[in-house]
Motif scaffolding. Structure first.
Motif, PDB file in Angstrom:
ATOM      1  N   HIS A 113      -9.043  -0.902  -0.600  1.00 23.65           N
ATOM      2  CA  HIS A 113      -8.636   0.403  -0.056  1.00 23.65           C
ATOM      3  C   HIS A 113      -7.800   1.174  -1.077  1.00 23.65           C
ATOM      4  O   HIS A 113      -7.968   2.387  -1.235  1.00 23.65           O
ATOM      5  CB  HIS A 113      -7.835   0.217   1.228  1.00 23.65           C
ATOM      6  CG  HIS A 113      -8.525  -0.590   2.281  1.00 23.65           C
ATOM      7  ND1 HIS A 113      -9.878  -0.488   2.532  1.00 23.65           N
ATOM      8  CD2 HIS A 113      -8.052  -1.527   3.156  1.00 23.65           C
ATOM      9  CE1 HIS A 113     -10.203  -1.310   3.521  1.00 23.65           C
ATOM     10  NE2 HIS A 113      -9.113  -1.949   3.906  1.00 23.65           N
ATOM     11  N   MET A 114      -6.919   0.460  -1.767  1.00 28.19           N
ATOM     12  CA  MET A 114      -6.071   1.111  -2.769  1.00 28.19           C
ATOM     13  C   MET A 114      -6.915   1.659  -3.921  1.00 28.19           C
ATOM     14  O   MET A 114      -6.654   2.761  -4.415  1.00 28.19           O
ATOM     15  CB  MET A 114      -5.029   0.123  -3.287  1.00 28.19           C
ATOM     16  CG  MET A 114      -3.911  -0.189  -2.296  1.00 28.19           C
ATOM     17  SD  MET A 114      -2.823   1.224  -1.997  1.00 28.19           S
ATOM     18  CE  MET A 114      -1.996   1.336  -3.577  1.00 28.19           C
ATOM     19  N   GLY A 160       4.866  -0.854   2.023  1.00 30.07           N
ATOM     20  CA  GLY A 160       3.975   0.163   2.551  1.00 30.07           C
ATOM     21  C   GLY A 160       4.730   1.359   3.091  1.00 30.07           C
ATOM     22  O   GLY A 160       5.970   1.417   3.065  1.00 30.07           O
ATOM     23  N   ILE A 194      -1.156   4.276   0.821  1.00 33.38           N
ATOM     24  CA  ILE A 194      -2.204   5.214   1.251  1.00 33.38           C
ATOM     25  C   ILE A 194      -1.695   6.109   2.370  1.00 33.38           C
ATOM     26  O   ILE A 194      -1.980   7.315   2.401  1.00 33.38           O
ATOM     27  CB  ILE A 194      -3.465   4.444   1.694  1.00 33.38           C
ATOM     28  CG1 ILE A 194      -3.992   3.588   0.539  1.00 33.38           C
ATOM     29  CG2 ILE A 194      -4.547   5.418   2.164  1.00 33.38           C
ATOM     30  CD1 ILE A 194      -5.115   2.642   0.918  1.00 33.38           C
ATOM     31  N   VAL A 231      -5.177  -5.260   0.595  1.00 36.50           N
ATOM     32  CA  VAL A 231      -5.498  -3.829   0.636  1.00 36.50           C
ATOM     33  C   VAL A 231      -6.078  -3.355  -0.694  1.00 36.50           C
ATOM     34  O   VAL A 231      -6.221  -2.140  -0.915  1.00 36.50           O
ATOM     35  CB  VAL A 231      -4.243  -2.988   0.984  1.00 36.50           C
ATOM     36  CG1 VAL A 231      -3.758  -3.287   2.391  1.00 36.50           C
ATOM     37  CG2 VAL A 231      -3.123  -3.243  -0.038  1.00 36.50           C
ATOM     38  N   ILE A 267      -6.435  -0.247   7.467  1.00 40.15           N
ATOM     39  CA  ILE A 267      -5.227  -1.053   7.288  1.00 40.15           C
ATOM     40  C   ILE A 267      -4.570  -1.311   8.645  1.00 40.15           C
ATOM     41  O   ILE A 267      -4.073  -2.411   8.904  1.00 40.15           O
ATOM     42  CB  ILE A 267      -4.257  -0.368   6.311  1.00 40.15           C
ATOM     43  CG1 ILE A 267      -4.894  -0.271   4.917  1.00 40.15           C
ATOM     44  CG2 ILE A 267      -2.928  -1.127   6.222  1.00 40.15           C
ATOM     45  CD1 ILE A 267      -4.105   0.574   3.931  1.00 40.15           C
ATOM     46  N   ARG A 300       3.724   0.720  -2.765  1.00 45.51           N
ATOM     47  CA  ARG A 300       2.924  -0.500  -2.953  1.00 45.51           C
ATOM     48  C   ARG A 300       3.735  -1.624  -3.610  1.00 45.51           C
ATOM     49  O   ARG A 300       3.431  -2.803  -3.441  1.00 45.51           O
ATOM     50  CB  ARG A 300       1.703  -0.192  -3.818  1.00 45.51           C
ATOM     51  CG  ARG A 300       2.065   0.133  -5.272  1.00 45.51           C
ATOM     52  CD  ARG A 300       0.869   0.312  -6.166  1.00 45.51           C
ATOM     53  NE  ARG A 300       0.275   1.626  -6.000  1.00 45.51           N
ATOM     54  CZ  ARG A 300      -0.819   2.020  -6.638  1.00 45.51           C
ATOM     55  NH1 ARG A 300      -1.439   1.210  -7.477  1.00 45.51           N
ATOM     56  NH2 ARG A 300      -1.305   3.217  -6.449  1.00 45.51           N
ATOM     57  N   GLU A 338       0.837  -1.210   0.000  1.00 43.17           N
ATOM     58  CA  GLU A 338       0.000   0.000   0.000  1.00 43.17           C
ATOM     59  C   GLU A 338       0.864   1.250   0.000  1.00 43.17           C
ATOM     60  O   GLU A 338       2.035   1.210   0.385  1.00 43.17           O
ATOM     61  CB  GLU A 338      -0.931   0.002   1.216  1.00 43.17           C
ATOM     62  CG  GLU A 338      -0.245   0.070   2.563  1.00 43.17           C
ATOM     63  CD  GLU A 338       0.119   1.471   3.037  1.00 43.17           C
ATOM     64  OE1 GLU A 338      -0.592   2.435   2.716  1.00 43.17           O
ATOM     65  OE2 GLU A 338       1.151   1.605   3.720  1.00 43.17           O
TER      66      GLU A 338
END
Length: 345
Positions: free
Chosen positions: A105-106, A153, A58, A102, A130, A70, A56
């Motif tokens: 969410h991504m 991440g 985010i 994820v 997350i 990511r 991820e």
């Protein structure tokens, strides 16, 4: 385990380059067998170290940083799978558990303009989701008596690493962070710049040491906050060790270890502290690769080292022909930790 994509033996075979006369890590590392309960296998398998990916970026976006972290997990796995299995380091000491799922969410984050500060709250809410998964899965690994090695991440994931380990241990833990930045910023919603301050405020982080802060990139407000908590939060600066040379690298390693070694501690490595390594906050000045490798080996030798987290690497931000180098670096760091920490039963 919820929201975990299990890494299979077939996945491992696809990224392992077999060569006559050689044995690769990919031929020896463990994966969860088909139809086996992951929780049960975690507790009974011979591997001491468990690889977990968090693909991820985010948390980086929520911190107004450049996305790209990511890609570190898959990039690193290819390099790790093709290390040589030999007497110096053995692949069967490692279980590849898989990656936190994820994807949803991504996808949601892709539609949010991270460069607009008013969108930070939306991204922070995704980071919190997350956080829950990282906390849960890291906690499961630690409770099974294993040592997590978390890859990928943003540094927002330090929060889940610390909280999950603390809950599994039943008490707050300490942390040492090799980083150009403190990630101890104000509690303004979750992002990659405040994982440690949230863990500290919520009682999961007891003592914290930041190794190698860059003086020109640390705000007065953060320095003031650290000063208020100086018995529990300490730091040194890259400038004092490498530029003015008022402090000695080896001596500072010992000082930092003395601060965290009384309890279990997490070992956090931010790749944006190294020059020319593709990352969300890439730098031209910093410690060398050899110094971070020695740092990991030094702290990994201590039996209170509870986990290793390597974050902020962003192969997607590297030149096309050199994207594999971030994964190769991570592979070095993983094996340095295993070599230092592993004790034969």
């Amino acid at each position: 385990m919820e929201n975990l994509i299990i890494f299979t033996s077939c996945d491992l075979a696809k990224i392992t380059n077999h060569r006559s006369g050689e044995i690769k890590f990919g031929e020896k590392m463990l994966t969860i067998p088909k139809n086996e309960n992951p929780d049960t296998y975690l507790q009974t398998c011979e591997a001491k170290y468990v690889l977990l990916g968090i693909p991820e970026d985010i948390g980086v976006r929520a911190n107004l940083g450049r996305p790209g972290t990511r890609s570190a997990w898959q990039n690193a796995l290819k390099s790790i799978a093709n290390l040589q299995h030999n007497r110096f380091c053995k692949g069967n000491r490692i279980l590849i558990l898989g990656e936190i799922d994820v994807a949803a969410h991504m996808k949601e984050a892709e539609d949010i303009d991270y460069q607009k500060i008013e969108n930070r709250l939306k991204l922070s809410k995704l980071v919190e989701k997350i956080d829950k998964d990282v906390t849960h899965i890291v906690g499961k690994i630690v409770k099974a008596g294993k040592i997590p090695i978390i890859i990928g991440g943003g540094h927002n994931n330090a929060y889940g690493n610390i909280k999950g380990t603390a809950l599994a241990k039943g008490k707050p833990i300490n942390a040492i962070n090799f980083d150009a930045h403190s990630d101890f910023r104000i509690l303004e919603g979750r992002h990659s710049g405040n994982g440690f301050s949230y863990a500290y405020e919520e009682g999961f982080l007891k003592k914290y040491f930041i190794f190698g802060l860059h003086e020109s990139y640390t705000s007065k407000s953060v320095l003031d906050l650290i000063k208020k908590t100086e018995q529990r939060v300490k730091f040194n600066t890259y400038d004092s060790i490498k530029i003015s040379q008022e402090k000695n690298f080896s001596h500072e390693l010992k000082e930092a270890l003395n601060h965290v070694k009384s309890d279990c501690f997490g070992l956090e490595i931010d790749l944006d502290s190294l020059p020319n390594v593709a990352s969300s906050a890439m730098t031209m000045s910093g410690f060398s690769v050899e110094e971070v490798r020695h740092f990991i080996y030094f702290f990994g030798k201590n039996q209170n080292a509870a986990y290793l987290h390597i974050c902020e690497g962003a192969p997607d931000l590297a030149e096309e022909k050199n994207k594999h180098l971030v994964g190769k670096l991570i592979a070095y760091l993983v094996t340095d930790f295993v070599k230092a920490n592993y004790i034969e039963n």
